[in-house]
Structures are given as C-alpha cells and as structure tokens.
Design an enzyme around this catalytic site. Structure first.
Site, PDB file in Angstrom:
ATOM      1  N   LYS A  80       0.309   3.201  -4.143  1.00  0.00           N
ATOM      2  CA  LYS A  80       1.536   2.901  -4.647  1.00  0.00           C
ATOM      3  C   LYS A  80       2.628   3.168  -3.475  1.00  0.00           C
ATOM      4  O   LYS A  80       2.275   4.088  -2.610  1.00  0.00           O
ATOM      5  CB  LYS A  80       1.944   4.082  -5.564  1.00  0.00           C
ATOM      6  CG  LYS A  80       3.356   4.228  -6.471  1.00  0.00           C
ATOM      7  CD  LYS A  80       3.146   5.484  -7.457  1.00  0.00           C
ATOM      8  CE  LYS A  80       4.626   5.585  -8.231  1.00  0.00           C
ATOM      9  NZ  LYS A  80       4.413   6.578  -9.165  1.00  0.00           N
ATOM     10  N   SER A 155       5.606   5.545 -13.531  1.00  0.00           N
ATOM     11  CA  SER A 155       6.386   4.598 -12.510  1.00  0.00           C
ATOM     12  C   SER A 155       5.223   3.925 -11.458  1.00  0.00           C
ATOM     13  O   SER A 155       5.967   3.059 -10.507  1.00  0.00           O
ATOM     14  CB  SER A 155       7.150   5.522 -11.421  1.00  0.00           C
ATOM     15  OG  SER A 155       6.261   6.484 -10.961  1.00  0.00           O
ATOM     16  N   SER A 179       3.408   9.067 -14.850  1.00  0.00           N
ATOM     17  CA  SER A 179       3.432   7.823 -14.195  1.00  0.00           C
ATOM     18  C   SER A 179       2.210   7.257 -13.857  1.00  0.00           C
ATOM     19  O   SER A 179       2.236   6.090 -13.247  1.00  0.00           O
ATOM     20  CB  SER A 179       4.257   8.074 -13.058  1.00  0.00           C
ATOM     21  OG  SER A 179       5.651   8.252 -13.314  1.00  0.00           O
TER      22      SER A 179
END
Length: 443
Positions: A80, A155, A179
């Site tokens: 990420k 996310s 997330s």
C-alpha cells in the site's frame, strides 16, 4: 506459468522450495501481467520493477544454495502506498504528498525484505486512508473484482485489487477502521487486522496513531499466517494443522453489528453460521450494550487523531484534497483535549466490559460488512449516499479497532460477502487456527 498468478503465496513458496518455481521467472510473470493489464494504472501507483528483479535474483541464489530465509522467500507482493520505500515516492493517495520520496524503507518493509519477500510496487489507496469505500478521485479508484461499476473497498483498495486481479501473490495494507478487511471481503480475499502495536508503524504514513495497524490481504488463512511471520521477522508461525470446529463455542454479536444489514450480506452470513453449526460449532447470540456507546464516541476519537497527524498539510493546501475526505479530517479540529482524553478513558472501560461479555467464547462472529460494494459514480455525485455507505461499510469492522482486538475477515462463498472473526488482543495465532477451521467449512 500463468497459473502462478492465481496460486496462494504459500503454494508459490512451496514450489520455490521444491525447485519447481524459479523466483526470477515468478517475478517476471508478475511484472509482465502488471504491464499487460488494462487496469494496471488504477491498481498500481508505482511498479518497482528494478527492485523486484534484484530481490528475485537474490532469492534465486538462496533457493539454489538451500538457504531460503522464510517459507515466502522469493514470493512477490504489493505494498500500500503509505509504506515508505527508499528512493521511491510514497504519497498516501493524496496530492498533499505528491513527489514525497523517503530515504528509507518502512520498518515492516525492511523486515519483510529481510525475510525474502519481493516488492512489486506501491498500490493506490483511499486518500490519506480515511474512508472504507476505496473511492479516490484525486489519484485513482481501483476496480472491484465482482462489479466493474463498484468501488473495491478501502482504504487498502489497490492492495486488494492487486491480488484479486492476479497482479500480486499477496498485498500488505493498513487497517484503522476496517481498511484491510473491507477490501478483502469485497474482493473475496482473506484479510488480517493485527492487534494495535504488534507490527511496527515506523515509516508508515499515519492516519490515526492510536488505531492504525498493519496487515496482509491474501488468498488463504495460511497465507495470512506466513505473511504475519514475515512482517514480524520471526521463524514461528501459527499452528494450523488439524484445526477443527468441533467443540468450539462462538458468540454471534448482536449489538450494532446486526443493524441495517442488507439482504445479500445477511443471507451469506446466516448461511455461514449454519455451516459452522453443522461442522460442530456452538453459536450463541450475545449482546454487548456498551458497544453502542463506543460507536457514539468513535467519531471525535478518530477525527481528532487524524487532524493531529494531518492538520499542517491539510490547512496549507485544502484545495488539493477530495472534499469528502477534507470535511472528514477537519471534523477533528474542534475536539477539545479534555474531551478526547475523557473519551479514551471511557473507551478503555468499555473494552473491559466487552472482554467480560465474551469471555468463555473461542471467538466472536458478525457479518463482515452490512452492504455490498457501492456504485462508484453515485458515490461521487450523491453526497448523502457517500456518507451513508461509508459509515455502513466500516461499521462492523470497526468493532475490532475500537475494542483493540485481533480480527480476520473470510469470504463466505457469496461474492463480496464476508464474515468477521474477532479474538482478544494479541491472540493472532489462535485466531488464525480458528480461521483455518472456518475456512475449511466455508470453502
């Protein structure tokens, strides 16, 4: 070789160990797949091909010398875009950090590299990680594997998409309110939220310091166990052999978690509970009334923490942010210090009440998300829809963050419908063993 793109990380690792898979060939297969994919630029913010090739070559040499560093040595994964990468931009999905190039890797990336994981690149994410939907009009909104018109969950949106579309063997994301687990569920993957503080956040761009955690998105519970081992830099992983549901006793959380659950997620969850019971598990409905208060107070806890981390950048260039995220982070501007500290004191008391209510159960179960992945275009054009869906998306996952738990999301076999399994803080090994038993029944 194309079959490698859909194998579990554990199976790839075993193939390398047996000499059936060359880490360099494996890396090239993934890099070629990324390059050829029509949605590559919506999934990867940056591909670190040179780094991946160098790490794969080192893994190849170790494999030939029978000196592999871990069961996943040579396996390619994505990261990420909030984990620092030395010499490569880390921008956390926001124009506020455009062009930011750190000098050193995040600690978990450094440790994982030391265990032989191969870094394919950085994946797109929700801006500053402050939404569970996966919508990002500023950089990119990754696709959902089950619905081309829907968001993928966030996310860690690109993280999930990279695995679901066969562009990484596994992904590393972060979980502050869901997330890792929301995008895992909406893309039919396994997601592990670790206990706060178990994995280092050094070199990870923060959202909420008191709730941020690191965790993997992957194809199996075994993968999650091995990735936890690699991220921690340990030689010991959870014992998953012979895991069974017989004699296990689960609490089915009723408070908050069952409110407004829509038809498809409810049907998938109900069917899953029936399968678990048929496999020998006892399931007992449990109410924890104090949880309702925890959710009432969660907004100032999250927004004050986020604003403390982002105020300087946000207020310097508010026009660079997506307005929904801007409004959300600015919600913490007026939270008073005494209010914030008082709320944390109350939350710790609620955590004790929760622990007492579920004592004696092996784990606590609840629906993964009350909703299916929402329509991306409507989220951008309908403010009320965005607010409603965002709060619902994160609601059930947030139980584990608020209560400080270890949490595992598992696919149910119904597309984009998952189930959550929560256990006490620091109990990841026990959680993964339970998750293996549940996975065997649901799949």
């Amino acid at each position: 070789m194309q079959d490698w793109l859909w194998a579990t990380a554990a199976d790839l690792g075993r193939g390398i160990e047996r000499g059936e898979i060359d880490p360099v060939d494996l890396c090239e297969v993934y890099l070629a797949a990324i390059e050829a994919h029509e949605m590559r630029d919506r999934i990867y913010a940056r591909v670190t091909a040179d780094r991946a090739r160098a790490e794969a070559q080192a893994a190849q040499a170790r494999a030939k010398a029978r000196q592999r560093l871990s069961p996943l040595d040579g396996v390619p994964v994505s990261w990420k875009d909030l984990f620092d990468t030395a010499g490569v931009a880390t921008e956390a999905g926001t124009a506020l950090m455009e062009g930011r190039v750190p000098e050193a890797d995040a600690e978990v990336l450094r440790v994982a590299t030391g265990m032989g994981l191969v870094c394919l690149g950085k994946t797109h994410m929700t801006e500053i990680a402050f939404s569970g939907l996966g919508l990002n009009p500023i950089t990119a909104t990754p696709p959902c594997v089950n619905d081309p018109d829907a968001v993928p969950g966030g996310s860690s949106s690109g993280a999930a998409a990279s695995v679901a579309f066969g562009l990484a063997a596994a992904a590393i994301g972060s979980d502050t309110g869901g997330s890792v687990r929301i995008p895992s569920m909406w893309n039919d993957l396994v997601g592990l939220k670790t206990t706060h503080g178990r994995l280092s956040l050094t070199g990870a761009v923060p959202l909420c310091t008191e709730f941020d955690t690191v965790g993997p998105l992957c194809r199996s519970v075994e993968d999650a166990a091995l990735l936890l081992e690699a991220l921690e830099g340990t030689a010991e992983s959870a014992d998953l052999e012979g895991a069974s549901l017989k004699g296990m006793r689960f609490a089915a959380l009723q408070t908050v978690a069952m409110d407004e659950v829509r038809a498809e997620p409810l049907a998938g969850y109900t069917a899953s509970l029936e399968k678990l019971q048929a496999a020998g598990a006892e399931i007992v409905p449990v109410e924890v009334p104090e949880l309702a208060r925890a959710f009432e107070m969660s907004l100032p806890l999250y927004t004050a923490d986020a604003y403390a981390n982002w105020a300087e950048l946000v207020e310097a260039n508010p026009e660079k942010m997506y307005w929904q995220i801007l409004n959300r982070v600015r919600g913490g501007k007026d939270v008073l210090a005494y209010e914030y500290l008082t709320l944390w004191k109350e939350l710790r008391d609620i955590r004790e009440a929760y622990a007492a209510a579920v004592a004696g159960f092996d784990a606590v179960l609840c629906p993964g998300a009350p909703i299916l992945p929402p329509n991306a275009h409507r989220l951008e054009t309908d403010e009320d829809y965005y607010l409603t869906e965002n709060l619902l998306a994160l609601r059930n996952t947030r139980v584990a963050n608020l209560m400080g738990l270890a949490s595992l999301s598992l696919p149910t076999g119904v597309p984009s419908v998952g189930i959550l399994v929560n256990t006490s803080p620091g109990s990841e090994e026990r959680l993964l063993r339970i998750g293996t038993a549940i996975e065997g029944v649901l799949t």
